[in-house]
Motif scaffolding. Sequence first.
Motif, PDB file in Angstrom:
ATOM      1  N   VAL A   1       0.791  -1.224   0.022  1.00 53.20           N
ATOM      2  CA  VAL A   1       0.024  -0.224  -0.055  1.00 53.20           C
ATOM      3  C   VAL A   1       0.771   1.129  -0.051  1.00 53.20           C
ATOM      4  CG1 VAL A   1      -1.849   1.431   1.205  1.00 53.20           C
ATOM      5  CG2 VAL A   1      -1.964  -1.060   1.069  1.00 53.20           C
ATOM      6  N   CYS A   2       2.077   1.202   0.750  1.00 54.19           N
ATOM      7  CA  CYS A   2       2.748   2.115   0.807  1.00 54.19           C
ATOM      8  C   CYS A   2       3.273   2.620  -0.653  1.00 54.19           C
ATOM      9  CB  CYS A   2       4.222   2.126   1.849  1.00 54.19           C
ATOM     10  SG  CYS A   2       4.856   3.375   2.174  1.00 54.19           S
ATOM     11  N   ALA A   3       3.838   1.549  -1.190  1.00 50.02           N
ATOM     12  CA  ALA A   3       4.222   1.884  -2.759  1.00 50.02           C
ATOM     13  C   ALA A   3       3.422   2.669  -3.551  1.00 50.02           C
ATOM     14  CB  ALA A   3       4.875   0.482  -3.191  1.00 50.02           C
ATOM     15  N   ALA A   4       2.030   1.951  -3.485  1.00 50.87           N
ATOM     16  CA  ALA A   4       1.157   2.637  -4.223  1.00 50.87           C
ATOM     17  C   ALA A   4       0.533   4.039  -3.990  1.00 50.87           C
ATOM     18  CB  ALA A   4       0.043   1.510  -4.391  1.00 50.87           C
ATOM     19  N   MET A   5       0.860   4.250  -2.637  1.00 52.76           N
ATOM     20  CA  MET A   5       0.328   5.448  -2.262  1.00 52.76           C
ATOM     21  C   MET A   5       1.556   6.690  -2.479  1.00 52.76           C
ATOM     22  SD  MET A   5      -1.359   6.264   1.704  1.00 52.76           S
ATOM     23  CE  MET A   5      -2.857   5.220   1.378  1.00 52.76           C
ATOM     24  N   CYS A   6       2.722   6.232  -2.417  1.00 50.79           N
ATOM     25  CA  CYS A   6       3.939   6.924  -2.866  1.00 50.79           C
ATOM     26  C   CYS A   6       3.966   7.483  -4.485  1.00 50.79           C
ATOM     27  CB  CYS A   6       5.107   6.293  -2.542  1.00 50.79           C
ATOM     28  SG  CYS A   6       5.477   6.403  -0.638  1.00 50.79           S
ATOM     29  N   LYS A   7       3.491   6.220  -5.008  1.00 50.45           N
ATOM     30  CA  LYS A   7       3.369   6.316  -6.642  1.00 50.45           C
ATOM     31  C   LYS A   7       2.271   7.525  -6.886  1.00 50.45           C
ATOM     32  CE  LYS A   7       5.215   4.492  -9.575  1.00 50.45           C
ATOM     33  NZ  LYS A   7       6.537   4.775 -10.084  1.00 50.45           N
TER      34      LYS A   7
END
Length: 364
Positions: free
Chosen positions: A194-200
């Motif tokens: 989720v963190c990766a997606a949210m950062c993207k």
Amino acid sequence: MSSGKLMVFNGPGQEMQLQQRELPELVAEEVLIRNLYTTICGSDLHTFCGLRKENTPTILGHEIVGKVVKISESHSGKDYAGNPLKEGDIVTWSIFSADPDSEMSAQGMPQKTAGVFKYGHALVTENDAFHGGLAEYCILKPHTAILKIPDNVSLPVAATLNCAVATVAGALRLAGTVRGKTVLITGSGLLGMVCAAMCKDAGAKKIITADIAATRLQQSLAFGVDETCLLTPTLGGGNESNLSSFYSKIEVVFDMSGSPEAMEEGVAALAVGGVAVWVGAVFRQRKVMVDAEQIIRRLITLKGLHNYNYDDFVYAVEFMRRCAQRFPFEQIVGKEFSLNEAEQAFEYALKNKPLRVGVRIEEP
């Protein structure tokens, strides 16, 4: 609707008990929810195994989505965003209920209010039993933030909003802007994905994930990750990795693993002025070793986050409304079980380690 089933957890190593209990009458400002779906969080697994201590008996499960069955007359009739709330609405809610007038609430940390009530962590008593996800019903207490689920978000994904997704939203808030920055995420469980997606979504320039599981790293690529780094556990308890190639290049690091070695590596990789946000270390383990001189000379900021605040919760739902189809969130649940199979669901999660195991709670 006068009674409902609930799966009672009595402690590590003890068999869960499926019980039938009468539903109490709602008191002021309460809302009765028919639970539809619950996902098993890492903290649930820690409790199940005894790594985390909870008062028992309890009803595990706090990542929940359900349908509004009844709203007490004294309730405002609106969700936290101000939208009309009515019977039949599909909703999720904050994992805690906190006094909005408390000092901690005023400081933006309602989850740390004295006497805060937490769903999925409370003691089952004769008059208060329906407060967890592994039950047919949940009674929402006053000062619980309720949000309606966007139509494009499925039940399994919606269940994760009030824990994993909202927690990551809080982590990004603490980090400040990630737009245009190089981000490292240690730990590729659901929080890391989720963190990766949210950062993207927030405009990060480059996203790197590090983990001891090659399959998790491969899976993270679909969530916006640009580069991965495999960490190899050593006999001494540390990790061998090529994270050293990123030293002094990382502007923001998020630790979602809880591993002391990963947190140490993440801080070492930070550039001057970098920020580390630690989220994963929610049970006792060895202390993290940090070079204080380097923290000072490189102007490093360390921040910790436990749970989230109400604004983070709102951000989480809005993020998923925008991005539910942009990233493969539908793949996060590895297998589903029924409420009657709750114990098997825990055993499957521990053995197979999917991002999440789901418990679909069928309507009567």
